[in-house]
Design an enzyme around this catalytic site. Structure first.
Site, mmCIF file in Angstrom:
data_model
loop_
_atom_site.group_PDB
_atom_site.id
_atom_site.type_symbol
_atom_site.label_atom_id
_atom_site.label_comp_id
_atom_site.label_asym_id
_atom_site.label_seq_id
_atom_site.Cartn_x
_atom_site.Cartn_y
_atom_site.Cartn_z
ATOM 1 N N GLU A 156 0.989 -1.112 0.023
ATOM 2 C CA GLU A 156 0.011 0.067 0.252
ATOM 3 C C GLU A 156 0.966 1.012 0.122
ATOM 4 O O GLU A 156 0.503 2.874 0.621
ATOM 5 C CB GLU A 156 -0.963 -0.215 1.093
ATOM 6 C CG GLU A 156 -2.142 -1.303 1.067
ATOM 7 C CD GLU A 156 -2.884 -1.233 2.322
ATOM 8 O OE1 GLU A 156 -4.043 -0.911 2.187
ATOM 9 O OE2 GLU A 156 -2.442 -1.219 3.054
ATOM 10 N N GLU A 239 -6.402 -7.937 -0.404
ATOM 11 C CA GLU A 239 -7.270 -7.427 0.787
ATOM 12 C C GLU A 239 -8.510 -7.923 1.063
ATOM 13 O O GLU A 239 -9.105 -6.305 1.809
ATOM 14 C CB GLU A 239 -6.307 -6.977 1.872
ATOM 15 C CG GLU A 239 -4.797 -7.027 1.605
ATOM 16 C CD GLU A 239 -3.845 -6.060 2.940
ATOM 17 O OE1 GLU A 239 -5.065 -4.690 3.895
ATOM 18 O OE2 GLU A 239 -2.665 -5.786 3.393
#
Length: 532
Positions: A156, A239
């Site tokens: 991320e 995710e």
């Protein structure tokens, strides 16, 4: 599933892969196979594995790959059970893990490292770490007959920085060790801004996305295509949140089973893939839990020791619950692979009453410290600079008590400081607890008058509650990080006594009084040139 190099093909269109995140580091190795079999019973076919740098290199140059750090054994077990593997090699992993997986000693290197950037000093240490890690992974790549099909760099990154040179360097390092046949990928939040900053603009790096469970996935997958080569953007939610984490002081997180399953079906029904984060959370053993912050650094939120996550496989291993059943029902529709027999819940055993016996007090642990490890400094130093990464650090100084009392103030403490005073010259080893000041509620402490024949001894016991693992405040040193003020004046003359909690069964072999006779003034500061 088929896999080929240079992103030629990732998924065969007739097969949907439903992957899961299993932290081998959050589970004792005796239970690895048990939990993997439960994941297989859910219908999963791939395991996503994080690699925590701090677990494997707790001290500079000291590499550890035993016990829960035995990554190779875990990957071979995945292969034995017919799981494929997506490896998240870092060097930053986040994962609610202390400092996002970075070794805390990185914070003590001078000049200060710029983590997650193309800072040459930082990249030199990453390269040294990957020079050890990636050769262990290479024989286990899919192209070599092993289970590892994909390797993720960073995590991320678009939510943190925009240093493309850094990302390209990581890709180059990974390719240098693993070759061109391995699929290198990134993961970023499913927005244009995060994908623009966190992706690598080359055809052979795949860009995956993550987003909130319940969001409409398909507009996000359409956006994902714009950051991948044409025809090479299989929809992957890297995710998919089956639950959520819990911070200290919060109610245990719970999410609805049916709505979670419905959200997953929206992805799988159109041949998308998802990583269940988490399918089994496990436990933050020792001091390895991470922490988050709000918009301000003082809004500090440490994670619990438990990482149950309200996942379908509970921390205990139990699977007889609505979430497991709901997710299994959906996965069976779209994964035609045979499912293993569903194991039963783990059996419990009553051990009866457990008698606790006190062997030593917290402060008595000071007597177990080697006098050579105690540091003398004019001002307090951080835990990392003292060479202690976890546990407690005891700060000692002295002052002249006023008849009207004194006011103690510590502007910056990470994370929780308990204050004690004592007349050591009159009553050796007897400390009087005065009060507590905390990172999130920093309040002055009033020191009462104590009649001492000499100066009053001041002890401040600072607890590390977990380093921040996400966001702008990740440079999270521990201990007293500012001057200490007594009645508005800086208090000088400090001794730092480590209490790392490495071995609580060890018997004290020094007296408290002896502990204060031998000191040293050496700090634990690595320089860039000293890092091997």
């Amino acid at each position: 599933m088929t896999v080929s190099g240079k992103m030629g093909t990732i998924f065969r269109s007739s097969v949907v892969i439903c992957t899961t995140s299993v932290f081998f580091l959050r589970l004792w190795m005796q239970y690895w196979e048990d939990r993997l079999l439960r994941a297989k019973a859910l219908g999963l076919n791939t395991i996503q594995v994080y690699v925590p740098w701090n677990l494997h290199e707790p001290k500079p140059g000291k590499m550890v790959f035993e016990s829960i750090g035995d990554l190779v054994s875990f990957l071979k077990l995945c292969d034995k059970l017919d799981f494929l593997v997506m490896l998240r090699a870092g060097p930053y992993i986040c994962g609610e893990w202390d400092l996002g997986g970075f070794p805390a000693w990185l914070l003590s290197v001078k000049p200060r490292l710029q983590l997650r950037t193309s800072d040459p000093a930082y990249l030199k240490l990453v390269e040294r770490w990957w020079d050890v890690l990636l050769p262990k992974v290479f024989p286990l790549l899919y192209s070599n007959g092993g289970p590892v099909i994909m390797v993720q760099i960073e995590n991320e990154y678009g939510s943190y920085g925009n240093d493309k040179a850094y990302l390209r360097k990581l890709v180059s390092m990974a390719r240098g060790h693993l070759g061109d046949d391995i699929i290198v990928y990134t993961t970023d939040g499913g927005t244009k801004a995060t994908l623009e900053k966190g992706t690598v603009p080359v055809d052979d790096v795949y860009s995956a996305v993550d987003f909130t469970t319940g969001d409409d996935p398909w507009p996000i997958f359409e956006l994902q295509k714009k950051f991948n080569a044409p025809g090479r953007s299989p929809p992957l939610s890297s995710e998919f949140y089956t639950g959520w984490l819990t911070h200290w002081g919060e109610k245990i997180a719970k999410t609805d089973a049916e709505s979670t399953a419905t959200s997953l079906e929206k992805i799988l029904s159109r041949n998308g893939s998802a990583v269940l984060y988490m399918v089994h959370g496990g436990t933050n053993f020792g001091f390895y839990n991470g922490a988050n912050t709000g918009s301000e650094e003082s809004d500090y939120k440490p994670d619990l020791t438990s990482y149950d996550y309200d996942a379908p496989i509970k921390e205990s291993g139990d699977i007889d619950n609505p979430k497991f059943q709901a997710l299994q029902r959906v996965i069976k529709k779209y994964n035609v692979a045979s499912h293993s027999i569903i194991p039963s819940n783990k059996q419990r055993k009553a051990y009866g009453p457990i008698k606790m016996q006190m062997t030593t007090s917290l402060i008595d642990l000071v007597s177990m410290t080697d006098p050579a490890d105690v540091i003398i400094s004019a001002n307090p130093i951080s835990m990392e600079s003292a060479g202690q990464m976890f546990g407690f650090l005891l700060y000692e100084s002295s002052y002249i008590a006023k008849k009207s009392g004194n006011i103690l103030r510590i502007p910056k403490v990470h994370d929780r400081a308990q204050v004690f005073v004592s007349c050591l010259s009159q009553d050796v080893g007897v400390l009087r607890y005065i009060g507590t000041t905390e990172r999130w509620n920093n309040q002055p402490v009033s020191l009462p008058t104590i009649e001492c024949t000499t100066n009053t001894s001041l002890f401040i016991l600072v607890e590390n509650m977990g380093r921040v693992n996400y966001g702008p405040y990740i440079f999270d040193e521990k201990g007293i990080l500012s001057s200490v003020y007594l009645d508005g004046q800086i208090l000088h003359g400090w001794k730092m006594i480590p209490i790392p909690f490495h071995n609580l069964n060890q018997k004290p072999n020094l007296s408290f009084e002896m502990q204060h006779t031998k000191k040293r003034s050496e700090k634990f500061n690595l320089t860039n040139s000293q890092c091997p």
